[in-house]
Design a protein around this motif. Sequence first.
Motif, PDB file in Angstrom:
ATOM      1  N   ILE A 107       0.855  -1.192   0.000  1.00  0.00           N
ATOM      2  CA  ILE A 107       0.000   0.000   0.000  1.00  0.00           C
ATOM      3  C   ILE A 107       0.893   1.244   0.000  1.00  0.00           C
ATOM      4  CG2 ILE A 107      -1.778   1.292   1.241  1.00  0.00           C
ATOM      5  CD1 ILE A 107      -2.830  -1.310   0.151  1.00  0.00           C
ATOM      6  N   THR A 108       0.712   2.099  -0.982  1.00  0.00           N
ATOM      7  CA  THR A 108       1.567   3.285  -1.137  1.00  0.00           C
ATOM      8  C   THR A 108       0.962   4.495  -0.437  1.00  0.00           C
ATOM      9  OG1 THR A 108       0.468   4.010  -3.166  1.00  0.00           O
ATOM     10  CG2 THR A 108       2.289   2.422  -3.392  1.00  0.00           C
ATOM     11  N   ALA A 109       1.786   5.505  -0.250  1.00  0.00           N
ATOM     12  CA  ALA A 109       1.316   6.762   0.331  1.00  0.00           C
ATOM     13  C   ALA A 109       0.232   7.387  -0.537  1.00  0.00           C
ATOM     14  CB  ALA A 109       2.495   7.731   0.495  1.00  0.00           C
ATOM     15  N   GLU A 110       0.354   7.232  -1.827  1.00  0.00           N
ATOM     16  CA  GLU A 110      -0.656   7.784  -2.731  1.00  0.00           C
ATOM     17  C   GLU A 110      -1.999   7.080  -2.533  1.00  0.00           C
ATOM     18  OE1 GLU A 110      -2.262  10.354  -5.404  1.00  0.00           O
ATOM     19  OE2 GLU A 110      -0.267  10.420  -4.469  1.00  0.00           O
ATOM     20  N   GLU A 111      -1.983   5.756  -2.295  1.00  0.00           N
ATOM     21  CA  GLU A 111      -3.230   5.033  -2.061  1.00  0.00           C
ATOM     22  C   GLU A 111      -3.893   5.482  -0.765  1.00  0.00           C
ATOM     23  OE1 GLU A 111      -3.439   0.636  -3.612  1.00  0.00           O
ATOM     24  OE2 GLU A 111      -1.403   0.993  -2.894  1.00  0.00           O
ATOM     25  N   VAL A 112      -3.090   5.741   0.255  1.00  0.00           N
ATOM     26  CA  VAL A 112      -3.640   6.242   1.520  1.00  0.00           C
ATOM     27  C   VAL A 112      -4.303   7.600   1.298  1.00  0.00           C
ATOM     28  CG1 VAL A 112      -3.093   6.995   3.868  1.00  0.00           C
ATOM     29  CG2 VAL A 112      -1.988   4.957   2.926  1.00  0.00           C
ATOM     30  N   LYS A 113      -3.635   8.459   0.559  1.00  0.00           N
ATOM     31  CA  LYS A 113      -4.174   9.788   0.253  1.00  0.00           C
ATOM     32  C   LYS A 113      -5.472   9.667  -0.539  1.00  0.00           C
ATOM     33  CE  LYS A 113      -2.944  14.073  -2.214  1.00  0.00           C
ATOM     34  NZ  LYS A 113      -1.879  14.735  -3.008  1.00  0.00           N
ATOM     35  N   GLU A 114      -5.491   8.801  -1.544  1.00  0.00           N
ATOM     36  CA  GLU A 114      -6.680   8.634  -2.375  1.00  0.00           C
ATOM     37  C   GLU A 114      -7.848   8.054  -1.570  1.00  0.00           C
ATOM     38  OE1 GLU A 114      -5.341   6.221  -5.569  1.00  0.00           O
ATOM     39  OE2 GLU A 114      -4.345   7.860  -6.647  1.00  0.00           O
TER      40      GLU A 114
END
Length: 460
Positions: free
Chosen positions: A418-425
């Motif tokens: 899980i990437t930081a971008e997925e957390v943000k999205e």
Amino acid sequence: IPTFTAFITLGVGSVNEQEDNRGIAHLLEHMRFKGTETIGTKNYAEEEKLLRKIDECVAQIEECKQSEACKDEVLADLDARLKKLQSEHSDLVVKDEAAQIYARHGGVGFNAYTSKDLTTYLVSLPANKLELWMSMEADRMKNTVLREFYTEKEVILEERSRSYETRPRGMMYEALLATAFRVHPYRHPIIGWNSDIRALTKEQTRKFMYDYYMPQNAVIALVGDIDPKEALQLVEQYFGDIPPGKEVPEVRAQEPPQRGERRAEVVFDANQRLLVGYHKPTFPARDDYAFDLLSTILGQGPSSRLHRALVLDQGLASSVSVYTAPGARYPNLFVIGAIPRHPHTSVEVEREIYAQLDQIKREGVRSEELAQARKRLRADRIRHLKSNRGLASMLTHFEVVTGSWEYLLKYDEVLRSITAEEVKEAAQKWLTRDNRTVITLKPSHEQTNDSRQAGGVDAQ
């Protein structure tokens, strides 16, 4: 250590109840401690006769209450007869005999719990008492007697009053679920509403138990000093002749998307409190893993964002918590709870919570926060593995809720992906005004204000 912990987890919880039997899973958790035809009784042949008379008397009382022709003196006579029968019955009952047997043989932690998604019975015993456990639990599955049924319902009504109707936390939690969910049975309390508990009958309770509290819906975990081959042989010996029961029906109700903020207010003689819940998906959606990380970053530990901002830096709140509720088998809620610190108010706390969420939606999370959250989640799971009980709990929970205990093996691998971008999205998608439910507690001694006083606190 020459001990083992045994869990029997049944894939039956309050989410599987219907409109006419809400609270039945929790009631059965109590009733299945009452014993069997050989445990909990001095003379079952005589007890069975008394139980039939008690059932008949209760039926007459209910029939009388429903009749306009029923006279007060008739009802009083029936109530007196019921009390007399119950007194005679109590002389034949051996209280908590199953617990006493386990205790005499070195058992500890004999207990049970009911959740939205499942029901679990557990105990820890010396390694040489495995066959005792098999015998006791197979007997409970086959021969449970619903003794003291009517008095136990009164006990549960008192439990409901004590834990939910006189505690601000319990009242707010029930209000959150009932407001956030309009269709899905997650909206109902595990213990049931008062009218539900009173309406439950012995016959429907017995049928529910022998339909669903059976091998087809049961998962056993034995963890500790055991021989697997011997254990399997004993399972076959003691449980093999039990009818499989019926498969628990899948919950077909699906909560429709929320289209606008929902707010509710609880008035009670206590200090202000706040609950904010957002609908979110559950396993196997990747957003579910993203919310595990987000929950840790926002609310786990003194260095978490919300604790640092609300409690340490600004002193707006005395405490803040972040968690997922009310279950895990179906789409659930991401919940933030806070208690304002006097003289600050729920309005101020709510505004700052949204400011912190907005920051994540704009800027995302830092790579070091993500790494620390992964490490913390992994450490939490490893701590569970250090005890027999922790591992047994995890094995049965994930086998029932996700369909396979192997979820445990794959969790860290998925979490690492899980990437930081997925957390943000995920935050941008789910942490929106239209998707949130807000519950505030207002002290009863305060003047009545507009219940939407925090309506100006906005975040998109």
